[in-house]
Design an enzyme around this catalytic site. Structure first.
Site, PDB file in Angstrom:
ATOM      1  N   GLN A 192       2.135  -5.833  -3.014  1.00 51.33           N
ATOM      2  CA  GLN A 192       2.537  -5.949  -1.610  1.00 51.33           C
ATOM      3  C   GLN A 192       3.887  -5.251  -1.384  1.00 51.33           C
ATOM      4  OE1 GLN A 192       1.609  -9.280  -3.082  1.00 51.33           O
ATOM      5  NE2 GLN A 192      -0.486  -8.696  -2.641  1.00 51.33           N
TER       6      GLN A 192
ATOM      7  N   LYS B 279       2.215   2.225  -5.122  1.00 55.76           N
ATOM      8  CA  LYS B 279       2.920   1.757  -6.336  1.00 55.76           C
ATOM      9  C   LYS B 279       2.090   1.992  -7.589  1.00 55.76           C
ATOM     10  CE  LYS B 279       3.268  -2.329  -4.439  1.00 55.76           C
ATOM     11  NZ  LYS B 279       2.859  -2.019  -3.058  1.00 55.76           N
TER      12      LYS B 279
ATOM     13  N   ASP C 174       0.813  -1.220   0.000  1.00 51.89           N
ATOM     14  CA  ASP C 174       0.000   0.000   0.000  1.00 51.89           C
ATOM     15  C   ASP C 174       0.847   1.271   0.000  1.00 51.89           C
ATOM     16  OD1 ASP C 174      -2.268  -1.677   0.262  1.00 51.89           O
ATOM     17  OD2 ASP C 174      -1.940  -1.757   2.413  1.00 51.89           O
TER      18      ASP C 174
ATOM     19  N   THR D 129       2.771 -12.419   3.143  1.00 53.50           N
ATOM     20  CA  THR D 129       1.938 -13.022   2.110  1.00 53.50           C
ATOM     21  C   THR D 129       2.665 -14.282   1.620  1.00 53.50           C
ATOM     22  OG1 THR D 129       0.632 -12.585   0.123  1.00 53.50           O
ATOM     23  CG2 THR D 129       2.860 -11.633   0.177  1.00 53.50           C
TER      24      THR D 129
ATOM     25  N   THR E 184     -10.005  -4.907   0.953  1.00 48.67           N
ATOM     26  CA  THR E 184     -10.925  -5.387   1.994  1.00 48.67           C
ATOM     27  C   THR E 184     -11.611  -4.257   2.760  1.00 48.67           C
ATOM     28  OG1 THR E 184      -9.114  -5.440   3.574  1.00 48.67           O
ATOM     29  CG2 THR E 184      -9.555  -7.483   2.371  1.00 48.67           C
ATOM     30  N   GLY E 185     -11.184  -3.023   2.574  1.00 51.81           N
ATOM     31  CA  GLY E 185     -11.769  -1.903   3.303  1.00 51.81           C
ATOM     32  C   GLY E 185     -11.319  -1.841   4.763  1.00 51.81           C
TER      33      GLY E 185
ATOM     34  N   GLY F 156      -4.363  -4.325  -4.210  1.00 42.38           N
ATOM     35  CA  GLY F 156      -5.323  -3.406  -4.810  1.00 42.38           C
ATOM     36  C   GLY F 156      -4.617  -2.115  -5.062  1.00 42.38           C
ATOM     37  N   HIS F 157      -4.878  -1.490  -6.183  1.00 44.23           N
ATOM     38  CA  HIS F 157      -4.294  -0.178  -6.374  1.00 44.23           C
ATOM     39  C   HIS F 157      -5.297   0.767  -6.993  1.00 44.23           C
ATOM     40  CE1 HIS F 157      -2.659  -2.763  -9.698  1.00 44.23           C
ATOM     41  NE2 HIS F 157      -3.421  -1.932 -10.355  1.00 44.23           N
TER      42      HIS F 157
ATOM     43  N   LEU G 285       3.432  12.572   0.825  1.00 46.19           N
ATOM     44  CA  LEU G 285       4.113  13.552   1.681  1.00 46.19           C
ATOM     45  C   LEU G 285       3.104  14.555   2.242  1.00 46.19           C
ATOM     46  CD1 LEU G 285       6.877  14.605   2.707  1.00 46.19           C
ATOM     47  CD2 LEU G 285       6.907  16.117   0.727  1.00 46.19           C
ATOM     48  N   ASP G 286       2.099  14.895   1.427  1.00 43.99           N
ATOM     49  CA  ASP G 286       1.114  15.910   1.818  1.00 43.99           C
ATOM     50  C   ASP G 286       0.316  15.513   3.064  1.00 43.99           C
ATOM     51  OD1 ASP G 286       0.229  13.961  -0.251  1.00 43.99           O
ATOM     52  OD2 ASP G 286      -1.746  14.742   0.305  1.00 43.99           O
TER      53      ASP G 286
ATOM     54  N   PRO H 214      -9.372  -0.933   8.143  1.00 45.54           N
ATOM     55  CA  PRO H 214      -8.518   0.206   8.523  1.00 45.54           C
ATOM     56  C   PRO H 214      -7.070  -0.249   8.602  1.00 45.54           C
ATOM     57  CG  PRO H 214     -10.007  -0.405  10.341  1.00 45.54           C
ATOM     58  CD  PRO H 214     -10.320  -1.308   9.180  1.00 45.54           C
TER      59      PRO H 214
ATOM     60  N   VAL I  24       2.578  14.289  -3.975  1.00 42.43           N
ATOM     61  CA  VAL I  24       1.957  15.194  -2.995  1.00 42.43           C
ATOM     62  C   VAL I  24       0.429  15.209  -3.124  1.00 42.43           C
ATOM     63  CG1 VAL I  24       3.973  16.676  -2.634  1.00 42.43           C
ATOM     64  CG2 VAL I  24       2.458  17.141  -4.566  1.00 42.43           C
TER      65      VAL I  24
HETATM   66  P1  IMP Z   1      -2.718 -12.825   2.056  1.00 46.19           P
HETATM   67  O1  IMP Z   1      -1.779 -12.290   1.051  1.00 46.19           O
HETATM   68  O2  IMP Z   1      -4.168 -12.565   1.743  1.00 46.19           O
HETATM   69  O3  IMP Z   1      -2.462 -14.257   2.402  1.00 46.19           O
HETATM   70  O4  IMP Z   1      -2.465 -12.010   3.434  1.00 46.19           O
HETATM   71  C1  IMP Z   1      -1.255 -12.143   4.167  1.00 46.19           C
HETATM   72  C2  IMP Z   1      -0.839 -10.785   4.745  1.00 46.19           C
HETATM   73  O5  IMP Z   1      -0.454  -9.922   3.687  1.00 46.19           O
HETATM   74  C3  IMP Z   1      -1.956 -10.050   5.496  1.00 46.19           C
HETATM   75  O6  IMP Z   1      -1.386  -9.326   6.574  1.00 46.19           O
HETATM   76  C4  IMP Z   1      -2.500  -9.092   4.460  1.00 46.19           C
HETATM   77  O7  IMP Z   1      -3.119  -7.976   5.044  1.00 46.19           O
HETATM   78  C5  IMP Z   1      -1.217  -8.719   3.747  1.00 46.19           C
HETATM   79  N1  IMP Z   1      -1.439  -8.253   2.360  1.00 46.19           N
HETATM   80  C6  IMP Z   1      -1.703  -9.015   1.272  1.00 46.19           C
HETATM   81  N2  IMP Z   1      -1.819  -8.233   0.172  1.00 46.19           N
HETATM   82  C7  IMP Z   1      -1.599  -6.979   0.572  1.00 46.19           C
HETATM   83  C8  IMP Z   1      -1.543  -5.718  -0.113  1.00 46.19           C
HETATM   84  O8  IMP Z   1      -1.703  -5.602  -1.338  1.00 46.19           O
HETATM   85  N3  IMP Z   1      -1.297  -4.629   0.651  1.00 46.19           N
HETATM   86  C9  IMP Z   1      -1.068  -4.712   1.988  1.00 46.19           C
HETATM   87  N4  IMP Z   1      -1.106  -5.851   2.666  1.00 46.19           N
HETATM   88  C10 IMP Z   1      -1.358  -6.989   1.964  1.00 46.19           C
END
Ligand code: IMP
Length: 427
Positions: A223, A16, A13, A238, A300-301, A40-41, A331-332, A303, A413
């Site tokens: 990731q 990228k 997150d 992961t 996943t939404g 997700g991006h 940075l902002d 927090p 920014v």
């Molecule tokens: P999995 O990849 O669903 O098996 O999750 C394993 C760990 O990686 C968990 O802590 C997830 O929240 C984290 N994770 C997987 N994909 C992402 C991502 O794209 N961004 C941030 N965390 C991720």
């Protein structure tokens, strides 16, 4: 030759998607090398927001070929939903290629992901429940289904006759969960085969030709380094290799081909899921940064956990990936703070540590050592040149680069393409 490997330097997150989108303007190929629809991006173009889980960020550039590479595991349902969404928005997907070697998430994988997490109880990992871990486990056990299997349905059927009873045994006998039906899976995947056929190809010739012709090829990471199966905070990771080494295997390229390894870092740190996070802010400041930075998972939404920039993590990421250039995002988000802090290293049982240790029970209990710098209390959103930034912001950025061990060449920014400071020619 111009192969740019884009890796996340933290726990994912980092932003990228936006960075790849910017570099993709001049790219022939953007290739997603590993991970699955756990990632997700978000890309914002002309005020329109696009959210992707699988399709590479370059898809909005009409001339760029977008490859879902060998190292990816993909859920065909999720992919087809993205295809539909983009085609409805008027995008041309003629340049989308899916590697025959990528693996598929099967319907039992997300179910097993959930059941395995529940069985871990307090030691759960906080996975995204997308079935990514179980799909990679099957790949390693050599009972996975590859995208190329969709082109050989008799073969897929035969393999299913062998694999499905193994899965149903686990579901029924171990978890008392309902089994899956062979014919339903076959019907569903036969339908996927016809809908995905137009995208399935071997990317090898495309990638080699582009690299040979000196065209820009971007390997889009998913990731981040601290979620890497080998290099991250195992087992809170992961199931793939988000580091630059993993990117190369997932893409089918070698170290000789790489011209730049670009590490993307957020100007602070976030993490979703469980596991050690030395600079975590479990207070109102953390809450403030979460809201101001909209730190909620794209997939996943959930927090996100929020903390200060951790230069020990950054230094480690620079080393293990061979990062030679940094893109600093968001940075902002720090604009209104009176002071900003950077973690320069840890103290663990009285011993100084300059990088995250493998032993996560030690890492969980380290005391981060902070350096405090003045905040800038001024908006940076309109800065387009490094010199436009307030002096305190410039000092913060330079200090991060110095501690991490690589130059900060790109600064974001704001979410829009134009809200960017490029400090390197051609970027
Ligand atoms: P999995 O990849 O669903 O098996 O999750 C394993 C760990 O990686 C968990 O802590 C997830 O929240 C984290 N994770 C997987 N994909 C992402 C991502 O794209 N961004 C941030 N965390 C991720």
């Amino acid at each position: 030759m111009s192969v740019i490997v884009v890796v996340g330097g933290q726990w994912g997150d980092e932003g990228k998607g936006k960075v790849v989108d910017l570099l993709a303007e001049r790219a022939r190929i953007v290739l997603r090398s590993q991970g699955g629809n756990n990632a997700g991006h978000t890309v914002v173009v002309d005020g329109r927001t696009f959210k992707f889980n699988l399709i590479p960020s370059g898809i909005l550039h009409p001339r760029t070929i977008c490859v879902i590479g060998n190292g990816v595991v993909l859920d065909p349902k999720v992919l087809l939903a993205e295809v539909d969404q983009l085609e409805q928005a008027g995008a041309d997907l003629g340049n989308l290629v899916i590697s025959e070697r990528a693996h598929m998430i099967m319907p039992y994988h997300p179910v097993l992901d959930r059941l395995e997490e529940a069985a871990r109880g307090d030691d759960r990992l906080g996975t995204t429940f997308r079935g990514v871990g179980p799909a990679y486990s099957d790949k390693v056990r050599r009972i996975g289904f590859r995208v190329g299997d969709l082109q050989k349905l008799r073969f897929l059927e035969k393999k299913l006759d062998f694999v499905l009873p193994l899965k149903n045994d686990i579901l029924v006998k171990l978890y008392q969960a309902p089994p899956f039906t062979r014919d339903e899976i076959l019907a569903e995947y036969t339908n996927f085969a016809s809908r995905l056929e137009r995208f399935i190809r071997d990317p090898f010739p495309l990638v080699q030709t582009a690299v040979g012709a000196g065209e820009r090829v971007i390997l889009e990471g998913a990731q981040g380094t601290m979620l890497d199966l080998d290099l991250g905070t195992y087992p809170y990771v992961t199931s793939s290799y988000p580091s630059s080494g993993g990117a190369l295997a997932g893409a089918g390229l070698g170290p000789r081909h790489v011209t730049t390894t670009l590490g993307v870092f957020k100007a602070y740190t976030t993490r979703v899921g469980y596991g050690p996070f030395p600079t975590e802010l479990d207070d109102s400041l953390g809450e403030y940064l979460r809201e101001r930075g909209s730190e909620y998972g794209t997939t996943t939404g959930r927090p996100r956990r929020v903390g200060w920039f951790d230069a020990a993590v950054a230094r480690y990421a620079v080393g293990v990936n061979g990062i030679d250039s940094i893109a600093l995002t968001k940075l902002d988000v720090l604009d209104e703070l009176e002071v900003v802090r950077i973690c320069t290293g840890y103290s663990s049982k009285g011993k100084a540590e300059d990088h995250p240790m493998a032993n996560i029970s030690h890492l969980k209990h380290v005391e981060p050592q902070f350096e405090e710098l003045p905040g800038w209390r001024q908006s940076t959103k309109d800065a387009r040149q490094f010199e436009d930034l307030p002096e305190a912001a410039r000092r913060y950025v330079e200090r991060l680069g110095e501690l991490a061990g690589a130059p900060v060449d790109l600064i974001s920014v704001g979410p829009g393409r134009e809200e960017t400071i490029r400090r390197r020619a051609n970027w």
